[in-house]
Design a protein around this motif. Structure first.
Motif, PDB file in Angstrom:
ATOM      1  N   VAL A  83       0.448  -1.277  -0.024  1.00 54.31           N
ATOM      2  CA  VAL A  83      -0.141  -0.321   0.206  1.00 54.31           C
ATOM      3  C   VAL A  83       0.453   1.198   0.134  1.00 54.31           C
ATOM      4  O   VAL A  83       0.320   2.273  -0.497  1.00 54.31           O
ATOM      5  CB  VAL A  83      -0.892   0.129   0.952  1.00 54.31           C
ATOM      6  CG1 VAL A  83      -1.576   1.099   1.611  1.00 54.31           C
ATOM      7  CG2 VAL A  83      -1.605  -1.347   1.386  1.00 54.31           C
ATOM      8  N   ILE A  84       2.488   1.089   0.283  1.00 50.20           N
ATOM      9  CA  ILE A  84       2.277   1.841   0.596  1.00 50.20           C
ATOM     10  C   ILE A  84       3.056   3.291  -1.063  1.00 50.20           C
ATOM     11  O   ILE A  84       2.733   4.029  -1.244  1.00 50.20           O
ATOM     12  CB  ILE A  84       4.219   1.805   0.909  1.00 50.20           C
ATOM     13  CG1 ILE A  84       3.788   1.903   3.198  1.00 50.20           C
ATOM     14  CG2 ILE A  84       4.656   3.066   1.590  1.00 50.20           C
ATOM     15  CD1 ILE A  84       4.866   2.093   4.107  1.00 50.20           C
ATOM     16  N   GLN A  85       3.655   1.923  -1.393  1.00 45.63           N
ATOM     17  CA  GLN A  85       3.830   2.340  -3.032  1.00 45.63           C
ATOM     18  C   GLN A  85       3.024   2.108  -4.030  1.00 45.63           C
ATOM     19  O   GLN A  85       2.958   3.858  -4.519  1.00 45.63           O
ATOM     20  CB  GLN A  85       4.517   0.408  -3.743  1.00 45.63           C
ATOM     21  CG  GLN A  85       4.672   0.737  -5.320  1.00 45.63           C
ATOM     22  CD  GLN A  85       5.846   2.000  -4.921  1.00 45.63           C
ATOM     23  OE1 GLN A  85       6.465   1.376  -4.722  1.00 45.63           O
ATOM     24  NE2 GLN A  85       5.245   2.275  -6.919  1.00 45.63           N
ATOM     25  N   ILE A  86       1.485   1.702  -3.665  1.00 47.72           N
ATOM     26  CA  ILE A  86       0.438   2.756  -3.991  1.00 47.72           C
ATOM     27  C   ILE A  86       0.261   4.034  -3.922  1.00 47.72           C
ATOM     28  O   ILE A  86      -0.725   5.135  -4.612  1.00 47.72           O
ATOM     29  CB  ILE A  86      -0.868   1.591  -3.650  1.00 47.72           C
ATOM     30  CG1 ILE A  86      -0.713   0.253  -4.325  1.00 47.72           C
ATOM     31  CG2 ILE A  86      -2.446   2.478  -4.783  1.00 47.72           C
ATOM     32  CD1 ILE A  86      -1.841  -0.661  -4.185  1.00 47.72           C
ATOM     33  N   VAL A  87       0.064   4.323  -2.628  1.00 45.13           N
ATOM     34  CA  VAL A  87       0.065   5.557  -1.691  1.00 45.13           C
ATOM     35  C   VAL A  87       0.647   7.093  -2.100  1.00 45.13           C
ATOM     36  O   VAL A  87       0.586   8.144  -2.330  1.00 45.13           O
ATOM     37  CB  VAL A  87      -0.970   5.944  -0.698  1.00 45.13           C
ATOM     38  CG1 VAL A  87      -1.786   4.931  -0.921  1.00 45.13           C
ATOM     39  CG2 VAL A  87       0.137   5.505   0.352  1.00 45.13           C
ATOM     40  N   THR A  88       2.401   6.619  -1.602  1.00 44.96           N
ATOM     41  CA  THR A  88       3.113   7.142  -1.402  1.00 44.96           C
ATOM     42  C   THR A  88       3.995   6.700  -3.429  1.00 44.96           C
ATOM     43  O   THR A  88       4.837   7.709  -3.518  1.00 44.96           O
ATOM     44  CB  THR A  88       3.989   7.562  -0.722  1.00 44.96           C
ATOM     45  OG1 THR A  88       4.800   6.068  -0.996  1.00 44.96           O
ATOM     46  CG2 THR A  88       2.917   7.128   0.514  1.00 44.96           C
ATOM     47  N   GLY A  89       3.963   6.245  -3.898  1.00 44.43           N
ATOM     48  CA  GLY A  89       4.703   5.788  -4.845  1.00 44.43           C
ATOM     49  C   GLY A  89       5.942   5.230  -5.212  1.00 44.43           C
ATOM     50  O   GLY A  89       6.814   5.560  -6.087  1.00 44.43           O
ATOM     51  N   SER A  90       6.575   5.613  -4.062  1.00 44.71           N
ATOM     52  CA  SER A  90       8.240   4.593  -3.731  1.00 44.71           C
ATOM     53  C   SER A  90       7.918   3.695  -2.337  1.00 44.71           C
ATOM     54  O   SER A  90       6.868   3.657  -1.620  1.00 44.71           O
ATOM     55  CB  SER A  90       8.438   5.997  -3.205  1.00 44.71           C
ATOM     56  OG  SER A  90       9.963   5.335  -1.971  1.00 44.71           O
ATOM     57  N   SER A  91       7.877   2.430  -2.631  1.00 43.09           N
ATOM     58  CA  SER A  91       7.892   1.758  -1.299  1.00 43.09           C
ATOM     59  C   SER A  91       9.190   1.533  -0.292  1.00 43.09           C
ATOM     60  O   SER A  91       8.904   0.704   0.313  1.00 43.09           O
ATOM     61  CB  SER A  91       8.293  -0.363  -2.314  1.00 43.09           C
ATOM     62  OG  SER A  91       9.148  -0.412  -2.737  1.00 43.09           O
ATOM     63  N   SER A  92      10.274   2.864  -0.740  1.00 43.78           N
ATOM     64  CA  SER A  92      10.827   2.477   0.747  1.00 43.78           C
ATOM     65  C   SER A  92      10.492   3.284   1.984  1.00 43.78           C
ATOM     66  O   SER A  92       9.676   3.696   2.175  1.00 43.78           O
ATOM     67  CB  SER A  92      11.937   3.214   0.194  1.00 43.78           C
ATOM     68  OG  SER A  92      11.783   5.104  -0.189  1.00 43.78           O
TER      69      SER A  92
END
Length: 207
Positions: A83-92
């Motif tokens: 979900v972090i990748q989905i909503v922020t554009g970065s999975s880090s």
């Protein structure tokens, strides 16, 4: 003939969370693992996401019990569905970065729209327990808080009463069926609905 007696079960048959809301319950799920880090089972990121979106009232409302809340644990935010990748554009996630700090990266209207869409797609406007799915291997369609066909979700149960989400042959687009998910902890009964834990987000169309 066995004599009549009063059966006293060894386990409690009372729903332990029936007097609190989903939001009350969610906020209790913040335990750390043995190493002192975030436990994948808990809801730290989910809490931070709900607060960032300003959606506390959606989980705390008491106007209706006709709600099913799919509770996205920490694995859903940092695992395969990310979900972090989905909503922020970065999975880090930087070492020591808290869930609240991660959610601060939701800093544009477009990112906020995605975050709110993810959360709304995981709230169903019906009360769906395992027993609600009367026939096994039959997909039942339900409406989420996202209106129209884009907000439909398909729930199916197998012969062991496990609930699966958006699995074939549900009448949903390939974008939904390509990311199915299974409920791994079910039937947390609240005074404003019922909750099920999942470890990856589901969707109808890409957010």
């Amino acid at each position: 003939m066995q004599e009549t007696f009063d059966f006293k079960p060894e386990v409690s048959l009372v729903d332990p969370f029936e007097d609190i809301t989903a939001w009350d319950f969610i906020q209790t799920r913040t335990a750390l693992n043995e190493e002192g880090g975030l436990s994948g089972e808990e809801l730290n990121y989910f809490i931070a996401a709900i607060k960032k979106a300003g959606f506390e009232d959606l989980y705390d409302q008491t106007e209706t019990q006709e709600r099913t809340y799919f509770l996205l644990n920490n694995r859903a935010f940092i695992g395969a569905g990310n979900v972090i990748q989905i909503v922020t554009g970065s999975s880090s996630v930087a070492e020591g970065e808290t869930p609240e700090q991660v959610m601060e990266r939701v800093d544009t209207p477009e990112k906020m729209e995605k975050l709110r869409a993810v959360l709304k797609y995981h709230i169903v406007t019906s009360y769906v327990a395992q027993l609600s799915l009367a026939e096994r291997d039959v997909p039942y369609l339900f409406q989420t808080l996202i209106p129209g066909d884009d907000g439909l979700i398909a729930l199916t149960r197998n012969d062991r009463w496990n609930i699966n989400i958006n699995t074939n042959p549900a009448p949903l687009p390939p974008t939904a069926l390509s990311q199915p998910e299974g409920v791994y902890r079910a039937n947390y009964v609240f005074k404003n609905g019922i909750g099920h834990f999942i470890q990856d987000p589901v969707r109808n169309k890409p957010y």
